[in-house]
Design a protein around this motif. Structure first.
Motif, PDB file in Angstrom:
ATOM      1  N   SER A 193       0.826  -1.200   0.000  1.00 33.83           N
ATOM      2  CA  SER A 193       0.000   0.000   0.000  1.00 33.83           C
ATOM      3  C   SER A 193       0.868   1.261   0.000  1.00 33.83           C
ATOM      4  CB  SER A 193      -0.926  -0.038   1.215  1.00 33.83           C
ATOM      5  OG  SER A 193      -1.715   1.100   1.264  1.00 33.83           O
ATOM      6  N   CYS A 194       1.946   1.240   0.778  1.00 42.32           N
ATOM      7  CA  CYS A 194       2.875   2.378   0.790  1.00 42.32           C
ATOM      8  C   CYS A 194       3.546   2.531  -0.577  1.00 42.32           C
ATOM      9  CB  CYS A 194       3.953   2.187   1.862  1.00 42.32           C
ATOM     10  SG  CYS A 194       3.333   2.411   3.526  1.00 42.32           S
ATOM     11  N   HIS A 197       1.222   4.120  -2.854  1.00 44.58           N
ATOM     12  CA  HIS A 197       0.930   5.490  -2.477  1.00 44.58           C
ATOM     13  C   HIS A 197       2.077   6.441  -2.765  1.00 44.58           C
ATOM     14  CE1 HIS A 197      -1.719   8.277  -0.462  1.00 44.58           C
ATOM     15  NE2 HIS A 197      -0.635   8.840   0.015  1.00 44.58           N
ATOM     16  N   ARG A 201       2.328   6.138  -8.316  1.00 40.90           N
ATOM     17  CA  ARG A 201       1.268   7.047  -7.894  1.00 40.90           C
ATOM     18  C   ARG A 201       0.097   7.079  -8.858  1.00 40.90           C
ATOM     19  NH1 ARG A 201       3.666  11.696  -4.396  1.00 40.90           N
ATOM     20  NH2 ARG A 201       1.419  11.798  -4.119  1.00 40.90           N
ATOM     21  N   GLY A 205      -6.836   5.336  -5.163  1.00 41.28           N
ATOM     22  CA  GLY A 205      -6.898   4.747  -3.835  1.00 41.28           C
ATOM     23  C   GLY A 205      -7.702   3.465  -3.737  1.00 41.28           C
ATOM     24  N   SER A 208      -6.033   0.600  -5.471  1.00 41.64           N
ATOM     25  CA  SER A 208      -4.821   0.263  -4.744  1.00 41.64           C
ATOM     26  C   SER A 208      -5.143  -0.655  -3.563  1.00 41.64           C
ATOM     27  CB  SER A 208      -4.140   1.554  -4.279  1.00 41.64           C
ATOM     28  OG  SER A 208      -3.294   1.290  -3.198  1.00 41.64           O
TER      29      SER A 208
END
Lengths: 239, 100
Positions: A193-194, A197, A201, A205, A208
């Motif tokens: 997830s990081c 994020h 990019r 959301g 993801s």
């Protein structure tokens, strides 16, 4: 039959209180995301699910697509299918199809936990009683949160935005502490997830979350397939 | 109909179908071990992916969010009830918002 309704309503009181406070956070979140009080209340009344609603609010606020919201709800709420399947076997023979169609609305983690913990068969009255009092808490809390969102000072509503996430931490962290397999998949999901994020990019959301959650769960299922006994006992602490 | 309402109704339909179809149509247990394992892990991975890193931006400022996150992890690690963890996170974020 009347007795069953009553015992369901009484059994659901702890859920009512829990939902009241958690959905207060949902109301604030919805209000901060630009939803009206009425929209927030409809959201909670129609969905009765915490993680799905948080994700949905995020997508609505970010201007995501309908496909994104469908896919997100599908993955996040897929666990309900497992619970529904399990409850389906525990249901009393008196649960006819019309009754099942109505009761399906209220299959949440907590209601599932209460129903599956019952020694007797789950009747429509018992489950219906739990659902009614739980949903009342969920809807009332959302209303209060959304209405308070526009009254409370910004410092308070800002701080309350973290409440739902705190609750999520309270679910996955103790599970990860107790179970090394869960620990590994949780870390994998968080790292992925990081990565999405901060590095990749271009993925929105909602998608993801789906990709990270599915990939990490696939990893878990491949590396640590769970033993043959029924997984329902391990699912009870979810929200 | 507003866009938000359209999205909300769409969410509700998807969520209802997920609950309703197995509850009314399927009465047998899932056989596939892989599928059951997947279903076992999904709630945790969903919550982890939704929380991290979104929790860091869930309040007014990063320091406040970090304080709230630390409080959540501490109280969560101690197995406190969901509501206690949620309130501790909000309280820490609120306090940090004034200090920083």
């Amino acid at each position: 039959m009347k007795h069953e309704w009553k015992s369901g309503l009484v059994a659901g009181i702890p859920i009512f209180l829990g939902y009241l406070s958690v959905s207060f956070g949902i109301g604030i979140l919805a209000s901060n995301a630009g939803l009206s009080v009425a929209e927030a209340v409809i959201l909670s009344a129609a969905n009765l699910t915490s993680a799905g609603q948080v994700a949905g609010i995020g997508i609505i606020a970010a201007g995501g697509s309908l496909l994104e919201i469908i896919a997100t709800q599908f993955v996040i709420n897929l666990r309900y299918a497992l619970m529904a399947l399990s409850l389906s076997q525990k249901a009393a023979p008196s649960l006819t199809t019309p009754k099942r169609l109505m009761l399906s609305y209220g299959i949440t983690d907590e209601i599932f936990a209460l129903c599956s913990a019952r020694e007797k068969d789950v009747t429509a009255g018992y489950m219906g009683g739990i659902i009614i009092i739980s949903a009342a808490g969920w809807i009332l809390g959302t209303f209060l949160g959304a209405a308070a969102g526009s009254i409370l000072p910004e410092a308070v509503t800002d701080a309350m935005g973290i409440m739902l996430y705190g609750m999520f931490v309270a679910i996955f962290l103790p599970a990860a502490k107790r179970d090394r397999r869960v620990c590994v998949v949780v870390l994998a999901a968080a790292l992925l997830s990081c990565l999405f994020h901060y590095v990749i990019r271009s993925v929105s959301g909602g998608f993801s979350v789906i990709i990270c959650a599915l990939a990490a769960a696939f990893l878990g299922a491949l590396l640590f397939p769970i033993p043959e006994e029924d997984p329902e006992n391990d699912q009870k602490e979810e929200v | 109909m507003s866009r938000a309402i359209l999205y909300i109704i769409t969410m509700a339909v998807v969520t209802y179908l997920i609950r309703m179809l197995p509850f009314t149509l399927m009465r047998k247990k899932i056989k596939s071990r892989f599928f059951r394992s997947l279903m076992y892990y999904i709630p945790y991975t969903v919550l982890a992916a939704m929380t991290i890193p979104a929790i860091f931006r869930s309040t007014g400022s990063l320091p406040a969010a970090l304080a709230g996150t630390a409080a959540a992890f501490l109280t969560g690690w101690l197995d406190l009830p969901l509501i206690a963890v949620a309130l501790a996170a909000a309280g820490a974020a609120f306090a940090a918002g004034f200090i920083v």
